[in-house]
Design a protein around this motif. Structure first.
Motif, short mmCIF file in Angstrom:
data_model
loop_
_atom_site.label_atom_id
_atom_site.label_comp_id
_atom_site.label_asym_id
_atom_site.label_seq_id
_atom_site.Cartn_x
_atom_site.Cartn_y
_atom_site.Cartn_z
N SER A 127 0.83 -1.20 0.00
CA SER A 127 0.00 0.00 0.00
C SER A 127 0.87 1.26 0.00
O SER A 127 0.54 2.25 -0.67
CB SER A 127 -0.93 -0.01 1.22
N THR A 128 1.98 1.20 0.72
CA THR A 128 2.87 2.36 0.78
C THR A 128 3.55 2.62 -0.56
O THR A 128 3.60 3.76 -1.04
CB THR A 128 3.94 2.15 1.87
N PRO A 147 0.46 -3.06 3.91
CA PRO A 147 1.87 -2.66 3.88
C PRO A 147 2.80 -3.80 3.45
O PRO A 147 3.96 -3.55 3.10
CB PRO A 147 2.14 -2.24 5.32
N ASP A 217 -4.93 6.43 3.48
CA ASP A 217 -4.28 6.11 4.75
C ASP A 217 -5.15 5.20 5.61
O ASP A 217 -4.67 4.29 6.26
CB ASP A 217 -3.96 7.40 5.53
N ALA A 220 -5.02 1.63 4.06
CA ALA A 220 -3.77 0.95 4.35
C ALA A 220 -3.73 0.45 5.79
O ALA A 220 -3.15 -0.59 6.08
CB ALA A 220 -2.59 1.88 4.09
#
Length: 362
Positions: A127-128, A147, A217, A220
């Motif tokens: 996700s990052t 992540p 955000d 995630a």
């Protein structure tokens, strides 16, 4: 008679990838140097830009506006969709379920081109990493991209598993078409197309709002987001369409109109016809279309059992950034408009449509 509402679906294959180039070189080169999550080539970026310009150019005159843009979670698809979305004014929504047949995998050793190859699953973009590389992309609100990545298979996905996945995607699209039909009917559930079209990705239909994806955000982190807050957090998207042409099939009359609501001319398109575009992959497009062929060109409903796998000799080849389009009606009827339209690409920029049945298209 009022025009029947329908959902128009544009399936767009990603632009040329580095793996596509290797496969064109030779099977040996592909197996020796293949990337698990292949990036676009410069030609692939050109093809995506041309496709985005095509959508933007036709936005003003197209009869059915594209309201939403989706893409798989694979690098080549997200990159293609990001380029298209920048040109067409649409934020790409990442939909892992429309990823390529086989998933994200690598070969364990130099095993040549033997029929049985040892493979290992690779998590894919985290996700990052996805947010950093493609900041306009909207992650799924179900936190399926974490992540640590999103592909959880231990090895290469089987064709049977991919067929079941394509069937599930078809059910999700059918549900969106049913919602449009319900919203078009007079009564307390009547709604505009924008309000009626939900996010079609699996597990998020309950939000039942346009642009109902969660903020990146929160997605995630796996934090649930209320539908109202999710809608407010998503950017407003402009509308466009992949083509201003429809198959001219003549007006349906009498009982034939009830059996085949898709048999209508361009002038019969009503206000509740809307479209989505899905940037996906060659073999997944083939699998989805073969699912429809086995079903008698009628989309499956949620209660249907997954259809049997069609004969391997049936294969729908798609060029890089080739566009396939069909209309889906609330009763499950299907109208196929075109397969692998590349008229928006210069002839010397067309790639990736092999005549060989079963050729790799990843």
């Amino acid at each position: 008679m009022a025009a029947a509402p329908f959902l128009r679906v544009y399936l767009i294959r990603h632009g040329q990838s580095a793996n596509n180039v290797l496969m064109d070189e030779s099977a040996g080169a592909y197996h020796a140097r293949r990337s698990a999550d292949s990036p676009l080539t410069p030609l692939g970026e050109e093809q995506a830009a041309a496709t985005g310009a095509h959508l933007r150019t036709h936005a003003a005159t197209a009869p059915v506006p594209i309201r939403q843009l989706y893409c798989s979670a694979m690098v080549r698809a997200v990159h293609t969709a990001s380029i298209i979305g920048a040109a067409a004014g649409l934020a790409p929504r990442v939909w892992p379920q429309v990823g390529e047949v086989g998933g994200v995998f690598e070969f364990l050793a130099d095993t040549g081109v033997a029929a049985a190859l040892a493979t290992r699953g690779v998590p894919g973009l985290s996700s990052t990493a996805l947010a950093a590389a493609f900041p306009t992309a909207i992650l799924p609100p179900d936190a399926s991209i974490t992540p640590a990545g999103w592909y959880t298979g231990r090895m290469r996905e089987t064709e049977a598993a991919a067929a079941a996945r394509a069937h599930a995607v078809a059910v999700d699209l059918a549900a969106a078409a049913v919602r449009l039909t319900t919203a078009a009917a007079p009564g307390p559930h009547h709604a505009t197309p924008d309000a009626a079209l939900p996010d079609v990705r699996a597990r998020v239909r309950a939000a039942a709002v346009l642009d109902g994806a969660a903020p990146r955000d929160a997605a995630a982190a796996g934090t649930p987001v209320p539908p109202a807050a999710a809608a407010a957090a998503t950017p407003t998207a402009a509308t466009s369409d992949a083509s201003d042409t429809l198959v001219s099939e003549g007006e349906a009359t009498g009982s034939d109109a009830g059996r085949h609501p898709g048999r209508s001319a361009k002038s019969s398109i009503g206000p509740h016809a809307v479209a989505i575009a899905v940037v996906t992959h060659g073999d997944f497009i083939d699998t989805l279309l073969r699912t429809l062929a086995v079903g008698g060109h009628r989309f499956p409903r949620a209660a249907d059992a997954p259809p049997p796998t069609p004969p391997a000799a049936l294969y729908y080849g798609t060029a890089n950034c080739g566009i396939t389009a069909f209309d889906l009606f609330g009763n499950g009827a299907l109208r196929i408009l075109h397969i692998n339209d590349v008229s928006h690409l210069p002839p010397d920029r067309v790639s990736g449509c092999s005549a060989a049945v079963g050729a790799a298209t990843v």
